[in-house]
Write a protein that holds these residues in place. Structure first.
Motif, PDB file in Angstrom:
ATOM      1  N   UNK A   1      10.443   2.613  -5.859  1.00 17.90           N
ATOM      2  CA  UNK A   1       9.993   2.974  -4.516  1.00 17.90           C
ATOM      3  C   UNK A   1      10.837   4.097  -3.932  1.00 17.90           C
ATOM      4  N   UNK A   2      12.120   4.039  -4.221  1.00 22.93           N
ATOM      5  CA  UNK A   2      13.011   5.051  -3.652  1.00 22.93           C
ATOM      6  C   UNK A   2      12.687   6.422  -4.253  1.00 22.93           C
TER       7      UNK A   2
ATOM      8  N   UNK B   1       3.631   1.646  -5.043  1.00 20.33           N
ATOM      9  CA  UNK B   1       4.952   1.076  -4.768  1.00 20.33           C
ATOM     10  C   UNK B   1       5.027   0.495  -3.363  1.00 20.33           C
ATOM     11  N   UNK B   2       3.943   0.555  -2.607  1.00 17.17           N
ATOM     12  CA  UNK B   2       3.920  -0.121  -1.328  1.00 17.17           C
ATOM     13  C   UNK B   2       3.913   0.767  -0.096  1.00 17.17           C
ATOM     14  N   UNK B   3       3.940   2.091  -0.252  1.00 20.97           N
ATOM     15  CA  UNK B   3       3.788   2.958   0.926  1.00 20.97           C
ATOM     16  C   UNK B   3       2.319   3.017   1.296  1.00 20.97           C
TER      17      UNK B   3
ATOM     18  N   UNK C   1      -0.029   7.055  -6.173  1.00 22.75           N
ATOM     19  CA  UNK C   1       1.340   6.806  -6.620  1.00 22.75           C
ATOM     20  C   UNK C   1       2.142   6.145  -5.502  1.00 22.75           C
ATOM     21  N   UNK C   2       1.968   6.640  -4.275  1.00 17.48           N
ATOM     22  CA  UNK C   2       2.692   6.037  -3.147  1.00 17.48           C
ATOM     23  C   UNK C   2       2.199   4.616  -2.916  1.00 17.48           C
TER      24      UNK C   2
END
Lengths: 303, 506
Positions: free
Chosen positions: B347-348, B363-365, B359-360
């Motif tokens: 995520x970072x 990871x949870x964005x 893609x964002x």
């Protein structure tokens, strides 16, 4: 001689049968059973192109591969009725190493090309071949142990189902030979012969630079290899019964066909393995073979 | 110290005067940019580009504030090319690709940029000595490592791209992707082509698998610059087309992912499922990718009653089979083993790279233009994007499944709202644009946010046209997710991202 002819005949329909089975299971009409051979004949008419970085090894490897496979096919006996065309004491060793010789030449011809892909494929093929080799030796050793003979023809003649260890042998060796032939012929789950992705290939990537006539030889070699393993499985199964010759011939062909369809079905409903798990998988098959051998040793009171 | 917040807030697809964009000193510009982007959940960089202005260049940055529906725009006037600028990349890596592009096009110098390599080798780039042949690849000086080069010509019918793997045995230590083989010059052509039809066709060909999303972004920009109001019905039709595109491509990608792991059943079923969707698009507008459907100010292909009932039938048939196959695929152990935990991007890293879209979301964005900067139909609903957390191949596959289901629901809702008896107007190919204006138009294609920025001069002619495909951000994510995994896992990773070569090589 009979079995060699049968193996050659079965080799003709083998690749087509797998393709048709896979097509049917995915709901497509699929190509004709003869399509692989149309392709091979088309290739046979063409010339080969050789990269300037290659040497004579690259040019002779496909020919050597096909030759040793044909010779190996001549070793296979037909159940307990006919011996193979070539047979002598300890011929099973030569049989196994003939297959290895063909593979050895394909591997060094891949290295000969000097491409990044092909070296990678050669490396993988060599590793998996090395890991699976104990399996076939354990099967042969078990046969020697059970029959006291060291020629393929004699083994199958002497083999009988009197002891419980023989039944154990038939069941387990059929399974091991099926998996062994999948690994040796680069099928799922180890390799995916249909993929177009060089980075994931094992066998296909080694023959990327072969073209025309040589490519046709590689194709014939693959079909032949399959058929040889199918032939061995058929032999192992056929010694279970005493049947008239014509029935045995029919069953021999039937087993080869079932073998091809089994591969097609297996490939339809599973994904391939991650490369790193391949060695585990291959070792497991070898491990089963070792366990089988030890069990037979115990049952036969040789320990 | 100057006052805070020197930027202008801009809504998606609403024009302002170019003169209203605040011009900051480079130091303020830099400090403000970095400050605005501190929280990855709240903002990300949407675009950063230079346009020639006067004797120098104007550097314009567009930051998407993801929580309050705004684009924050501000700029810096660079007076001379001699002045080297301290690169933003050092502090916020998401700028790396934009600074590379600016450097390549205009030879503006950035100090301390870690990776100042050419991007797409445009014919009109500033430094012609930089050729594809002398691209400065990252190289390990090691006797134990080896390099594997793939492309630019690939097996299978895909676009050109060169991948260089530095490997230690079977493990990839570093992957470098070199794109820029197509030299299409779309942004330049946008300015050279004077009729709106030509420009629309250009927008359609930016990347064929997002033809509808890109055309919609272009058309919205043109409409808002010429104050053409689009009726709600036409908006619905466009959004239906956009969701159909998402549905079709996601299904096709699931097919591709199954093919790459040699799962034949999934491969052939998903492939067959995609066909009725794109065939419907063909029945609607004559093109399976929806080319010709989206036009400025109107449409040639209204969604008639017959087409609507046709679409409902297609979707109902599709949905049950799709769910059945997807449930099967994501539950088969052999497939799970090939998808789960492969090619993880953290995520970072996604935050640092400023990745957008799928893609964002993996990871949870919740970076989705449909939520953050709504357009068309989404203005009227509260859209909630689907997200995953694991950032691996499984997440990218599963997100496609979830988004496809969501698209079906959206289309069904929109079909109920749509009134086919209302006839939309015909397209207008002779629009008059507002002079001296800038418009940022964003749509959410299936890959992620597509940002088109149009600037007009004092005569109402297009002065500059900037296109940003989500692939610009996301290619780097593919490179990073390949670190320390097996080289044989590259194809499945690549397919799970399915980034656009042509969207990058504008």
């Amino acid at each position: 001689m009979l079995s060699s002819i049968l193996i050659l005949i079965c080799a003709i329909v083998f690749p087509g049968l797998i393709a048709v089975t896979k097509a049917k299971f995915s709901g497509r009409r699929g190509p004709s059973v003869w399509q692989p051979w149309y392709d091979i004949f088309r290739l046979l008419k063409k010339g080969s192109i050789f990269s300037t970085t290659t040497s004579i090894i690259f040019q002779v490897a496909p020919v050597i591969n096909i030759l040793v496979l044909i010779i190996a096919a001549l070793f296979i006996p037909f159940t307990n009725k006919y011996a193979g065309f070539i047979h002598f004491e300890g011929d099973f060793l030569l049989f196994i190493y003939l297959l290895a010789l063909g593979k050895f030449f394909i591997i060094i011809s891949a290295l000969d090309v000097g491409s990044g892909f092909e070296g990678m494929g050669a490396n993988r093929e060599a590793l998996f071949s090395m890991l699976i080799e104990p399996a076939i030796f354990m099967i042969m050793a078990a046969l020697v142990l059970l029959t006291g003979q060291s020629s393929l023809a004699e083994m199958f003649t002497t083999f009988n189902l009197d002891s419980s260890s023989s039944i154990l042998f038939v069941v387990l060796s059929c399974y091991i030979l099926l998996q062994f032939s999948l690994i040796e012929s680069s099928r799922l789950p180890i390799d995916d012969p249909k993929t177009h992705l060089e980075l994931t290939m094992i066998h296909e990537v080694m023959v990327l630079d072969n073209s025309g006539f040589d490519m046709a030889l590689v194709g014939i070699g693959n079909a032949l290899k399959f058929s040889i393993f199918g032939g061995i499985i058929a032999n192992v199964v056929l010694i279970l019964w005493e049947l008239p010759l014509w029935q045995e011939v029919l069953i021999f062909i039937l087993i080869e066909i079932i073998f091809a369809i089994t591969i097609g079905v297996l490939e339809s409903f599973r994904a391939r393995l991650k490369m790193i798990y391949n060695s585990q998988f291959v070792l497991t098959i070898s491990g089963i073979a070792v366990v089988m051998f030890l069990m037979i040793l115990l049952l036969e009171n040789h320990l | 110290m100057k006052a805070q917040n020197q930027y202008i807030k801009l809504k998606n697809g609403s024009p302002i005067l170019t003169a209203d964009i605040p011009v900051l000193s480079y130091n303020d510009f830099r400090v403000q940019t970095i400050k605005l982007l501190l929280d990855f959940d709240k903002a990300h960089c949407s675009n950063y580009f230079a346009i020639p202005k006067g004797i120098g260049f104007q550097l314009i940055v567009i930051i998407a504030a993801d929580v309050n529906h705004d684009f924050l725009v501000f700029s810096h006037q660079l007076l001379s090319i001699e002045t080297a600028l301290e690169s933003l990349t050092q502090d916020h890596f998401a700028f790396h690709i934009f600074e590379r592009e600016i450097h390549e096009n205009f030879n503006i110098q950035f100090l301390n940029h870690p990776w100042l390599k050419p991007v797409r080798f445009a014919h009109n780039r500033a430094d012609q000595s930089k050729q594809i042949a002398n691209y400065p690849f990252y190289h390990f000086d090691s006797t134990e490592m080896h390099e594997v080069s793939v492309g630019p010509i690939h097996a299978g019918i895909i676009e050109p791209g060169h991948f260089k793997f530095s490997c230690h045995g079977e493990t990839v230590k570093h992957l470098e992707i070199q794109l820029g083989w197509q030299h299409r010059g779309i942004e330049t052509l946008m300015l050279h082509k004077k009729t709106d039809l030509q420009r629309t066709l250009l927008a359609e060909s930016i990347t064929a698998d997002s033809a509808i999303a890109h055309t919609l972004a272009f058309v919205t920009a043109m409409e808002s610059l010429s104050q053409i109001k689009v009726d709600a019905n036409l908006n619905l039709e466009r959004t239906i087309a956009l969701e159909l595109e998402r549905l079709a491509i996601h299904t096709g990608d699931l097919c591709g992912m199954c093919t790459d792991v040699a799962y034949q059943l999934g491969s052939s079923v998903f492939n067959a499922l995609r066909t009725p969707i794109i065939n419907f698009t063909q029945r609607w507008c004559g093109n399976r990718f929806g080319k010709g459907l989206i036009r400025i100010g109107g449409t040639h292909y209204p969604l008639k009653e017959g087409l609507k009932s046709d679409l409902i039938l297609v979707l109902n048939e599709f949905e049950s089979r799709f769910v059945e196959m997807a449930e099967k695929t994501f539950n088969i152990p052999s497939v799970i083993k090939r998808f789960d935990g492969i090619g993880i991007i953290s995520k970072i890293n996604v935050g640092l790279l400023g990745c957008v879209g799928m893609v964002a979301k993996t990871v949870g964005y919740k970076r989705d233009i449909r939520l953050s900067h709504p357009f068309g139909y989404y203005k009227t609903v509260e859209f909630e994007p689907k997200t995953c957390i694991s950032g691996d191949v499984m997440a990218r596959g599963f997100l496609r499944y979830q988004e496809a289901l969501q698209s079906i629901q959206l289309i069904k809702t929109m079909l109920e709202l749509h009134k086919s008896e209302l006839v939309s107007s015909k397209p207008d190919y002779k629009v008059v644009l507002n002079p001296n204006s800038i418009c940022v138009s964003a749509t959410e294609g299936w890959r992620g946010e597509i940002i088109h920025t149009a600037l007009t001069d004092q005569n109402g002619q297009l002065e500059w046209y900037k296109i940003k495909d989500p692939s610009m951000h996301n290619w780097k994510a593919l490179e990073l997710s390949l670190r320390n995994i097996e080289i044989s896992d590259f194809p499945i990773n690549n397919k799970s991202y399915d980034l656009s070569y042509s969207g990058h090589d504008l």
